[in-house]
Design a protein around this motif. Structure first.
Motif, PDB file in Angstrom:
ATOM      1  N   SER A 244       0.847  -1.194   0.000  1.00 44.17           N
ATOM      2  CA  SER A 244       0.000   0.000   0.000  1.00 44.17           C
ATOM      3  C   SER A 244       0.883   1.243   0.000  1.00 44.17           C
ATOM      4  CB  SER A 244      -0.933   0.016   1.215  1.00 44.17           C
ATOM      5  OG  SER A 244      -0.203   0.233   2.411  1.00 44.17           O
ATOM      6  N   MET A 245       0.268   2.366  -0.330  1.00 44.30           N
ATOM      7  CA  MET A 245       0.980   3.634  -0.315  1.00 44.30           C
ATOM      8  C   MET A 245      -0.009   4.777  -0.168  1.00 44.30           C
ATOM      9  SD  MET A 245       3.217   5.534  -3.316  1.00 44.30           S
ATOM     10  CE  MET A 245       4.492   4.286  -3.411  1.00 44.30           C
ATOM     11  N   LYS A 246       0.346   5.750   0.655  1.00 45.84           N
ATOM     12  CA  LYS A 246      -0.355   7.025   0.657  1.00 45.84           C
ATOM     13  C   LYS A 246       0.466   7.945  -0.230  1.00 45.84           C
ATOM     14  CE  LYS A 246      -2.574  10.530   3.500  1.00 45.84           C
ATOM     15  NZ  LYS A 246      -2.883  10.998   4.876  1.00 45.84           N
ATOM     16  N   ALA A 247       0.036   8.085  -1.462  1.00 46.02           N
ATOM     17  CA  ALA A 247       0.840   8.801  -2.450  1.00 46.02           C
ATOM     18  C   ALA A 247       0.861  10.300  -2.173  1.00 46.02           C
ATOM     19  CB  ALA A 247       0.301   8.538  -3.851  1.00 46.02           C
ATOM     20  N   VAL A 248       2.048  10.871  -2.181  1.00 51.44           N
ATOM     21  CA  VAL A 248       2.165  12.325  -2.048  1.00 51.44           C
ATOM     22  C   VAL A 248       2.127  12.986  -3.421  1.00 51.44           C
ATOM     23  CG1 VAL A 248       3.471  12.140   0.096  1.00 51.44           C
ATOM     24  CG2 VAL A 248       4.702  12.254  -2.080  1.00 51.44           C
ATOM     25  N   SER A 249       2.286  12.163  -4.468  1.00 42.84           N
ATOM     26  CA  SER A 249       2.275  12.695  -5.823  1.00 42.84           C
ATOM     27  C   SER A 249       1.727  11.641  -6.777  1.00 42.84           C
ATOM     28  CB  SER A 249       3.693  13.096  -6.244  1.00 42.84           C
ATOM     29  OG  SER A 249       3.735  13.490  -7.599  1.00 42.84           O
ATOM     30  N   VAL A 250       0.805  12.062  -7.643  1.00 39.73           N
ATOM     31  CA  VAL A 250       0.288  11.216  -8.727  1.00 39.73           C
ATOM     32  C   VAL A 250       0.353  12.067  -9.994  1.00 39.73           C
ATOM     33  CG1 VAL A 250      -1.661   9.909  -9.637  1.00 39.73           C
ATOM     34  CG2 VAL A 250      -1.260   9.970  -7.158  1.00 39.73           C
ATOM     35  N   GLU A 251       1.200  11.649 -10.951  1.00 43.04           N
ATOM     36  CA  GLU A 251       1.443  12.449 -12.155  1.00 43.04           C
ATOM     37  C   GLU A 251       1.294  11.589 -13.400  1.00 43.04           C
ATOM     38  OE1 GLU A 251       4.997  15.341 -10.701  1.00 43.04           O
ATOM     39  OE2 GLU A 251       5.480  13.203 -10.824  1.00 43.04           O
ATOM     40  N   PRO A 252       0.945  12.173 -14.530  1.00 43.21           N
ATOM     41  CA  PRO A 252       0.883  11.409 -15.780  1.00 43.21           C
ATOM     42  C   PRO A 252       2.229  10.770 -16.086  1.00 43.21           C
ATOM     43  CG  PRO A 252      -0.139  13.565 -16.051  1.00 43.21           C
ATOM     44  CD  PRO A 252       0.554  13.584 -14.720  1.00 43.21           C
ATOM     45  N   TYR A 253       2.204   9.574 -16.642  1.00 40.68           N
ATOM     46  CA  TYR A 253       3.432   8.857 -16.960  1.00 40.68           C
ATOM     47  C   TYR A 253       4.190   9.474 -18.119  1.00 40.68           C
ATOM     48  CZ  TYR A 253       6.628   5.248 -18.607  1.00 40.68           C
ATOM     49  OH  TYR A 253       7.757   4.575 -19.024  1.00 40.68           O
ATOM     50  N   THR A 254       5.462   9.700 -17.899  1.00 36.87           N
ATOM     51  CA  THR A 254       6.402  10.046 -18.960  1.00 36.87           C
ATOM     52  C   THR A 254       7.613   9.151 -18.771  1.00 36.87           C
ATOM     53  OG1 THR A 254       7.371  11.801 -17.591  1.00 36.87           O
ATOM     54  CG2 THR A 254       5.664  12.457 -19.170  1.00 36.87           C
ATOM     55  N   ALA A 255       8.333   8.863 -19.831  1.00 39.18           N
ATOM     56  CA  ALA A 255       9.470   7.952 -19.749  1.00 39.18           C
ATOM     57  C   ALA A 255      10.518   8.485 -18.784  1.00 39.18           C
ATOM     58  CB  ALA A 255      10.076   7.765 -21.139  1.00 39.18           C
ATOM     59  N   PRO A 256      11.139   7.583 -17.995  1.00 41.48           N
ATOM     60  CA  PRO A 256      12.150   8.026 -17.031  1.00 41.48           C
ATOM     61  C   PRO A 256      13.382   8.595 -17.717  1.00 41.48           C
ATOM     62  CG  PRO A 256      12.153   5.642 -17.220  1.00 41.48           C
ATOM     63  CD  PRO A 256      10.956   6.138 -17.991  1.00 41.48           C
ATOM     64  N   ASP A 257      13.978   9.564 -17.064  1.00 40.16           N
ATOM     65  CA  ASP A 257      15.214  10.183 -17.589  1.00 40.16           C
ATOM     66  C   ASP A 257      16.392   9.319 -17.155  1.00 40.16           C
ATOM     67  OD1 ASP A 257      17.310  11.720 -18.362  1.00 40.16           O
ATOM     68  OD2 ASP A 257      16.968  13.326 -16.908  1.00 40.16           O
ATOM     69  N   LYS A 258      17.003   8.647 -18.116  1.00 38.02           N
ATOM     70  CA  LYS A 258      18.128   7.781 -17.789  1.00 38.02           C
ATOM     71  C   LYS A 258      19.463   8.424 -18.160  1.00 38.02           C
ATOM     72  CE  LYS A 258      17.700   3.420 -18.003  1.00 38.02           C
ATOM     73  NZ  LYS A 258      17.669   2.019 -18.487  1.00 38.02           N
TER      74      LYS A 258
END
Length: 259
Positions: A244-258
């Motif tokens: 479980s998680m109490k999310a502090v942030s929920v954002e649209p998915y974008t590809a991770p910066d590698k």
């Protein structure tokens, strides 16, 4: 629902943890499906037709037309098909999401595999079972289905994840809304999970409660969540979760910066 259709969905999802696939179940095509096709091979992820192509009657791994559940197809804008995992980027659609491991605002980006104990095999219920030789009325098919459902529902956790600040992307399965805003949902690793195909193993589902209601997010939208993960069992009508998680942030998915 046909037994082998569900088994096919479970096998596809289990084989493809950490990879990308397009899955479409054809329950009505069972009679026409070949019965002599080779069995699914967990090491054959890269084939053009997918590892299950023709392997299970009524199931074929090929591009789907998209979700048939109202609102779900639109949520992905046609980018994802049933059974597919998050893509690495719009320009690299043949590779699944890969975690960068970076810290983003104090939360470490992780992969879904980090939630699975290294010695746990999600495909154990199907060992020794020749799916290509079963018919839908075979009692062994029904027994395998129920064995797998229980095995996945009771999937073990990695206790070391308790209390870690993490960032993880996945697909939304709505549980509770406040008008147009989302308050509670399950996060799952592949498109259509809990909707079109069986729920993933419980250790591949996170029960998320947002610190504040999230607007403009629908079922099967791809999002990033950030928060402190907890090892906590939860059951809902859409599936059992082990985290479980109490999310502090929920954002649209974008590809991770590698980079």
């Amino acid at each position: 629902m046909k037994t082998l259709y569900w088994i096919g969905g479970i096998v596809a999802a289990g084989l493809l943890v950490g990879t990308g696939v397009r899955l479409l179940g054809h329950a009505d095509a069972q009679a026409a499906a070949p019965t002599t096709a080779p069995a699914a091979n967990a090491n054959n992820h890269g084939s053009a037709g997918g590892p299950l192509a023709g392997a299970v009657p009524a199931v074929t791994a090929r591009a789907a037309a998209g979700s048939t559940v109202s609102g779900v197809a639109d949520a992905s804008s046609g980018q994802y098909q049933v059974g597919e995992q998050l893509k690495q980027s719009p320009a690299v659609t043949d590779q699944p999401y890969q975690a960068s491991g970076k810290l983003v605002n104090g939360y470490q980006e992780i992969a879904w595999e980090a939630l699975i104990p290294k010695d746990w095999d999600p495909m154990a219920p199907f060992k020794g079972l020749k799916l290509d030789q079963l018919t839908d009325d075979d009692p062994r098919a029904d027994a395998a289905l129920w064995k797998a459902k229980k095995y996945w529902k009771d999937a073990p956790v990695d206790a070391s994840m308790e209390g870690k600040p993490v960032r993880l992307p996945g697909f939304v399965v709505s549980l509770d809304r406040e008008g147009e805003a989302l308050k509670e949902f399950l996060l799952v690793p592949y498109f259509g999970a809990c909707i079109h195909v069986p729920p993933p193993p419980a250790n591949q589902i996170i029960h998320v409660r947002s610190a504040k209601a999230v607007k403009n997010v629908r079922t099967m939208d791809a999002v990033w969540i950030s928060g402190v993960i907890k090892v906590e069992r939860s059951d809902s009508s859409m599936g059992a979760s082990s985290y479980s998680m109490k999310a502090v942030s929920v954002e649209p998915y974008t590809a991770p910066d590698k980079g």
